[in-house]
Design a protein around this motif. Structure first.
Motif, PDB file in Angstrom:
ATOM      1  N   SER A   1      22.777 -46.830 -23.487  1.00  0.00           N
ATOM      2  CA  SER A   1      22.339 -46.265 -22.210  1.00  0.00           C
ATOM      3  C   SER A   1      22.416 -47.329 -21.128  1.00  0.00           C
ATOM      4  N   ALA A   2      22.418 -46.845 -19.868  1.00  0.00           N
ATOM      5  CA  ALA A   2      22.497 -47.776 -18.748  1.00  0.00           C
ATOM      6  C   ALA A   2      21.277 -48.692 -18.703  1.00  0.00           C
TER       7      ALA A   2
ATOM      8  N   GLN B   1      28.305 -42.457 -10.339  1.00  0.00           N
ATOM      9  CA  GLN B   1      27.578 -41.878 -11.462  1.00  0.00           C
ATOM     10  C   GLN B   1      26.664 -42.932 -12.075  1.00  0.00           C
ATOM     11  N   TYR B   2      25.412 -42.528 -12.369  1.00  0.00           N
ATOM     12  CA  TYR B   2      24.423 -43.422 -12.951  1.00  0.00           C
ATOM     13  C   TYR B   2      23.962 -42.840 -14.278  1.00  0.00           C
ATOM     14  N   GLY B   3      24.244 -43.538 -15.387  1.00  0.00           N
ATOM     15  CA  GLY B   3      23.915 -43.021 -16.708  1.00  0.00           C
ATOM     16  C   GLY B   3      22.509 -43.391 -17.141  1.00  0.00           C
ATOM     17  N   PHE B   4      21.791 -42.399 -17.684  1.00  0.00           N
ATOM     18  CA  PHE B   4      20.485 -42.640 -18.295  1.00  0.00           C
ATOM     19  C   PHE B   4      20.625 -42.819 -19.805  1.00  0.00           C
TER      20      PHE B   4
ATOM     21  N   ASN C   1      28.760 -43.496 -18.817  1.00  0.00           N
ATOM     22  CA  ASN C   1      28.235 -42.584 -17.819  1.00  0.00           C
ATOM     23  C   ASN C   1      27.771 -43.303 -16.559  1.00  0.00           C
ATOM     24  N   THR C   2      28.175 -44.511 -16.376  1.00  0.00           N
ATOM     25  CA  THR C   2      27.884 -45.244 -15.152  1.00  0.00           C
ATOM     26  C   THR C   2      29.204 -45.740 -14.564  1.00  0.00           C
TER      27      THR C   2
ATOM     28  N   GLN D   1      24.983 -37.694 -10.691  1.00  0.00           N
ATOM     29  CA  GLN D   1      26.239 -37.963  -9.984  1.00  0.00           C
ATOM     30  C   GLN D   1      26.160 -37.491  -8.540  1.00  0.00           C
TER      31      GLN D   1
ATOM     32  N   SER E   1      23.258 -38.130 -17.099  1.00  0.00           N
ATOM     33  CA  SER E   1      23.498 -38.992 -15.946  1.00  0.00           C
ATOM     34  C   SER E   1      23.307 -38.175 -14.678  1.00  0.00           C
TER      35      SER E   1
ATOM     36  N   SER F   1      27.690 -48.516 -20.448  1.00  0.00           N
ATOM     37  CA  SER F   1      27.558 -47.067 -20.540  1.00  0.00           C
ATOM     38  C   SER F   1      28.741 -46.379 -19.864  1.00  0.00           C
TER      39      SER F   1
END
Length: 239
Positions: free
Chosen positions: A37-38, A84-87, A46-47, A94, A92, A44
């Motif tokens: 995860s980020a 995009q910021y991944g959790f 997703n980031t 966006q 995430s 990640s």
């Protein structure tokens, strides 16, 4: 015994290197579950950020849609950037910044911009700056669902190819709302750094406001709202 300590430590260190490489360096094409995860790492998938653009099929909906005849789809485009910021490897958020042309087309007997009744084709183009903020969920490794609110700022209106003011004045018997807000939802697939997706965007605010019924033959046309289906491609860059 002391003479054995250094060789034993060296041997343990050498043996631990292959095991460490296996746990931190997956080979081949990496899946979303290979990435931390980020909040727990810097790798990640997703980031990141990227660019996107594509085709828009726009129309309108609402109670006053019945007062427009032979309405049709307005085919146009949209383009912009996203981050995009991944959790986690699944979730995430966006945010995006898009330029989107929308509108509607057809045939009616409504007044033109000079207040004169016309019978014939009409074509209304609406240029928006849009800011969707989407929650992204990867329900498959490379396929995700996107849903979230969107705010849009109307920057330009063209009716039958002629640019007009957003406000109502002596020549215009209705005004346009400069602000729209709504909901966007869709699906996206990833193929390497490429993204392919589609979404539907529903506006909740009325497109037209301050209608002067005395100049429109008592035909209400103000209760119409934006609706658009967008298909896009994009390129993403992971951080």
């Amino acid at each position: 015994m002391k003479n054995l300590t250094s060789p034993l430590l060296l041997a343990a260190t050498l043996l631990s290197v292959p095991a460490l490489a296996q746990t931190t360096g997956p080979t081949g094409v990496r899946s979303s579950t290979d990435y931390p995860s980020a909040s727990g790492g810097t790798d990640s998938r997703n980031t990141g950020f990227g660019i996107k653009g594509g085709f828009t099929a726009s129309n309108f909906r609402g109670d006053d849609k019945k007062n427009y005849s032979d309405e049709g789809i307005y085919n146009t485009f949209h383009a912009g950037i996203y981050t995009q910021y991944g959790f986690s490897d699944k979730f995430s958020v966006q945010p995006e910044l898009l330029y989107s042309r929308q509108g509607f087309a057809g045939n009616n007997g409504l007044p033109n911009s000079q207040g004169q009744l016309v019978n014939g084709a009409y074509n209304t183009r609406l240029d928006y700056i849009q800011v969707p903020v989407l929650l992204v969920y990867n329900f498959l490794d490379n396929v995700s669902v996107h849903v979230g609110p969107q705010v849009s700022l109307l920057t330009k209106v063209r009716e039958n190819g002629v640019e007009r003011k957003l406000a109502k004045d002596a020549n215009n018997n209705y005004a346009y709302n400069s602000l729209d807000y709504g909901l966007a939802a869709g699906l996206e697939a990833r193929i390497g750094p490429a993204r392919v997706g589609g979404r539907y965007v529903a506006g909740f605010n009325e497109i037209i406001k301050d209608q002067d019924l005395a100049k429109t033959g008592n035909r209400a046309i103000s209760d119409i709202k934006n609706g658009a289906f967008q298909v896009y491609v994009g390129i993403g860059f992971n951080r």
